[in-house]
Design a protein around this motif. Structure first.
Motif, PDB file in Angstrom:
ATOM      1  N   THR A  22      12.968  -8.814  -2.355  1.00  0.00           N
ATOM      2  CA  THR A  22      13.461  -9.299  -3.651  1.00  0.00           C
ATOM      3  C   THR A  22      12.374 -10.094  -4.368  1.00  0.00           C
ATOM      4  O   THR A  22      12.159  -9.935  -5.577  1.00  0.00           O
ATOM      5  CB  THR A  22      14.716 -10.168  -3.449  1.00  0.00           C
ATOM      6  N   ASN A  23      11.666 -10.943  -3.609  1.00  0.00           N
ATOM      7  CA  ASN A  23      10.576 -11.725  -4.207  1.00  0.00           C
ATOM      8  C   ASN A  23       9.441 -10.827  -4.683  1.00  0.00           C
ATOM      9  O   ASN A  23       8.845 -11.068  -5.741  1.00  0.00           O
ATOM     10  CB  ASN A  23      10.060 -12.767  -3.216  1.00  0.00           C
ATOM     11  N   MET A  24       9.132  -9.797  -3.914  1.00  0.00           N
ATOM     12  CA  MET A  24       8.105  -8.836  -4.342  1.00  0.00           C
ATOM     13  C   MET A  24       8.501  -8.160  -5.644  1.00  0.00           C
ATOM     14  O   MET A  24       7.674  -8.016  -6.556  1.00  0.00           O
ATOM     15  CB  MET A  24       7.871  -7.786  -3.259  1.00  0.00           C
ATOM     16  N   LEU A  25       9.751  -7.727  -5.726  1.00  0.00           N
ATOM     17  CA  LEU A  25      10.217  -7.056  -6.942  1.00  0.00           C
ATOM     18  C   LEU A  25      10.190  -8.011  -8.140  1.00  0.00           C
ATOM     19  O   LEU A  25       9.774  -7.622  -9.235  1.00  0.00           O
ATOM     20  CB  LEU A  25      11.623  -6.500  -6.726  1.00  0.00           C
ATOM     21  N   ALA A  26      10.588  -9.261  -7.910  1.00  0.00           N
ATOM     22  CA  ALA A  26      10.558 -10.248  -8.994  1.00  0.00           C
ATOM     23  C   ALA A  26       9.138 -10.442  -9.516  1.00  0.00           C
ATOM     24  O   ALA A  26       8.903 -10.489 -10.732  1.00  0.00           O
ATOM     25  CB  ALA A  26      11.139 -11.578  -8.518  1.00  0.00           C
ATOM     26  N   HIS A  66       6.590  -8.289  -9.152  1.00  0.00           N
ATOM     27  CA  HIS A  66       6.184  -7.031  -9.799  1.00  0.00           C
ATOM     28  C   HIS A  66       6.687  -7.010 -11.239  1.00  0.00           C
ATOM     29  O   HIS A  66       5.938  -6.685 -12.169  1.00  0.00           O
ATOM     30  CB  HIS A  66       6.736  -5.838  -9.017  1.00  0.00           C
ATOM     31  N   ASP A  67       7.945  -7.363 -11.436  1.00  0.00           N
ATOM     32  CA  ASP A  67       8.524  -7.375 -12.779  1.00  0.00           C
ATOM     33  C   ASP A  67       7.871  -8.420 -13.677  1.00  0.00           C
ATOM     34  O   ASP A  67       7.848  -8.263 -14.904  1.00  0.00           O
ATOM     35  CB  ASP A  67      10.030  -7.616 -12.704  1.00  0.00           C
ATOM     36  N   ALA A  68       7.332  -9.490 -13.081  1.00  0.00           N
ATOM     37  CA  ALA A  68       6.644 -10.531 -13.854  1.00  0.00           C
ATOM     38  C   ALA A  68       5.201 -10.150 -14.181  1.00  0.00           C
ATOM     39  O   ALA A  68       4.535 -10.851 -14.937  1.00  0.00           O
ATOM     40  CB  ALA A  68       6.667 -11.848 -13.087  1.00  0.00           C
ATOM     41  N   GLY A  69       4.712  -9.039 -13.601  1.00  0.00           N
ATOM     42  CA  GLY A  69       3.370  -8.578 -13.932  1.00  0.00           C
ATOM     43  C   GLY A  69       2.366  -8.625 -12.800  1.00  0.00           C
ATOM     44  O   GLY A  69       1.220  -8.223 -12.982  1.00  0.00           O
ATOM     45  N   ALA A  70       2.767  -9.118 -11.637  1.00  0.00           N
ATOM     46  CA  ALA A  70       1.842  -9.177 -10.493  1.00  0.00           C
ATOM     47  C   ALA A  70       1.732  -7.808  -9.826  1.00  0.00           C
ATOM     48  O   ALA A  70       2.596  -6.946 -10.003  1.00  0.00           O
ATOM     49  CB  ALA A  70       2.326 -10.213  -9.482  1.00  0.00           C
ATOM     50  N   THR A  71       0.677  -7.638  -9.059  1.00  0.00           N
ATOM     51  CA  THR A  71       0.501  -6.442  -8.235  1.00  0.00           C
ATOM     52  C   THR A  71       0.631  -6.849  -6.779  1.00  0.00           C
ATOM     53  O   THR A  71      -0.092  -7.728  -6.310  1.00  0.00           O
ATOM     54  CB  THR A  71      -0.881  -5.805  -8.478  1.00  0.00           C
ATOM     55  N   ILE A  72       1.571  -6.220  -6.091  1.00  0.00           N
ATOM     56  CA  ILE A  72       1.765  -6.462  -4.671  1.00  0.00           C
ATOM     57  C   ILE A  72       0.935  -5.426  -3.933  1.00  0.00           C
ATOM     58  O   ILE A  72       1.157  -4.224  -4.068  1.00  0.00           O
ATOM     59  CB  ILE A  72       3.252  -6.342  -4.275  1.00  0.00           C
ATOM     60  N   CYS A  73      -0.053  -5.888  -3.175  1.00  0.00           N
ATOM     61  CA  CYS A  73      -1.023  -4.982  -2.552  1.00  0.00           C
ATOM     62  C   CYS A  73      -1.229  -5.366  -1.083  1.00  0.00           C
ATOM     63  O   CYS A  73      -2.227  -5.986  -0.727  1.00  0.00           O
ATOM     64  CB  CYS A  73      -2.325  -5.061  -3.335  1.00  0.00           C
ATOM     65  N   PRO A  74      -0.265  -5.000  -0.212  1.00  0.00           N
ATOM     66  CA  PRO A  74      -0.409  -5.348   1.204  1.00  0.00           C
ATOM     67  C   PRO A  74      -1.651  -4.709   1.823  1.00  0.00           C
ATOM     68  O   PRO A  74      -2.004  -3.581   1.462  1.00  0.00           O
ATOM     69  CB  PRO A  74       0.865  -4.773   1.851  1.00  0.00           C
ATOM     70  N   PRO A  75      -2.314  -5.411   2.729  1.00  0.00           N
ATOM     71  CA  PRO A  75      -3.512  -4.854   3.372  1.00  0.00           C
ATOM     72  C   PRO A  75      -3.168  -3.687   4.296  1.00  0.00           C
ATOM     73  O   PRO A  75      -2.810  -3.877   5.446  1.00  0.00           O
ATOM     74  CB  PRO A  75      -4.073  -6.036   4.169  1.00  0.00           C
ATOM     75  N   MET A  76      -3.254  -2.511   3.753  1.00  0.00           N
ATOM     76  CA  MET A  76      -2.976  -1.301   4.528  1.00  0.00           C
ATOM     77  C   MET A  76      -4.223  -0.436   4.530  1.00  0.00           C
ATOM     78  O   MET A  76      -4.654   0.030   3.481  1.00  0.00           O
ATOM     79  CB  MET A  76      -1.796  -0.553   3.929  1.00  0.00           C
ATOM     80  N   PRO A  77      -4.805  -0.229   5.698  1.00  0.00           N
ATOM     81  CA  PRO A  77      -6.062   0.530   5.767  1.00  0.00           C
ATOM     82  C   PRO A  77      -5.856   2.014   5.482  1.00  0.00           C
ATOM     83  O   PRO A  77      -4.769   2.552   5.661  1.00  0.00           O
ATOM     84  CB  PRO A  77      -6.530   0.302   7.202  1.00  0.00           C
ATOM     85  N   SER A  78      -6.934   2.646   5.022  1.00  0.00           N
ATOM     86  CA  SER A  78      -6.933   4.084   4.755  1.00  0.00           C
ATOM     87  C   SER A  78      -7.515   4.807   5.962  1.00  0.00           C
ATOM     88  O   SER A  78      -8.713   5.025   6.052  1.00  0.00           O
ATOM     89  CB  SER A  78      -7.772   4.375   3.508  1.00  0.00           C
TER      90      SER A  78
END
Length: 195
Positions: free
Chosen positions: A141-145, A147-159
């Motif tokens: 819920t906090n991530m979505l809030a 995101h809606d406020a303009g932030a980018t949620i970018c968890p450290p996930m390797p390629s």
């Protein structure tokens, strides 16, 4: 709106905030990449961030390369506390879910929270490399809030499809993805070219 699209120019001044989540190898990888760019990096680290940096990297904040100035997490008079300081973007790496929750609710308990709030209100890129697993409903819920406020949620996930030979290469790849999000497109970063 894509974070990189909000930038009208290459970033010149960044805020790097380090909180007490695991993943300090990403911090050193990011600073190594930024050292080759014409970017001023000002930084804030929480008390827990100091402890985890020491535990994982055997370093103190002052040992990290490429930081122009350090600001105390309790210093609300520091430049990042005001939109008039004109930073181009803010990166929270790694980002605890506690920090995520504080920013999502507008709570400014320290300079990291306040600087993130300022970054959002000024409509500048805010990147949160959230480190937690598994995620509960409150985290999501906090991530979505945010995101809606303009932030980018970018968890450290390797390629892994790029076959990183070691942890450092894996961290460098992710750090390069963070750079992409703020409009710094590094030429020598390995990228997927198709099969």
């Amino acid at each position: 709106m894509n974070t990189a699209n909000r930038l009208q120019h290459m970033p010149k001044r960044l805020i790097l905030a380090i909180t007490g989540a695991t993943g300090m190898l990403y911090v050193t990888a990011l600073l190594d990449l930024l050292a080759d760019q014409d970017v001023e990096v000002d930084a804030i680290i929480s008390d827990s961030g100091r402890k985890v940096l020491r535990l994982e990297q055997d370093m103190d904040p002052e040992d990290l390369p490429g930081v122009s100035r350090w600001f105390a997490a309790g210093d609300f008079t520091a430049p990042p506390a005001s939109g008039s300081a004109r930073y181009d973007a803010m990166i929270i790496l790694p980002c605890t879910v506690g920090t995520l929750g504080a920013i999502a609710t507008g709570f400014s308990g320290n300079l990291i929270h306040r600087a993130a709030d300022v970054t959002l209100k000024e409509r500048r890129p805010l990147i949160l490399a959230v480190r937690e697993t598994p995620l509960n409903r409150t985290h999501l819920t906090n991530m979505l809030a945010l995101h809606d406020a303009g932030a980018t949620i970018c968890p450290p996930m390797p390629s892994f499809y790029l076959h990183p030979p070691d942890f450092q290469a894996m961290a460098r790849q992710f750090a390069g993805r963070i750079c992409d999000q703020i409009g710094l497109h590094l030429k020598d970063l390995p990228r997927w070219q198709g099969i």
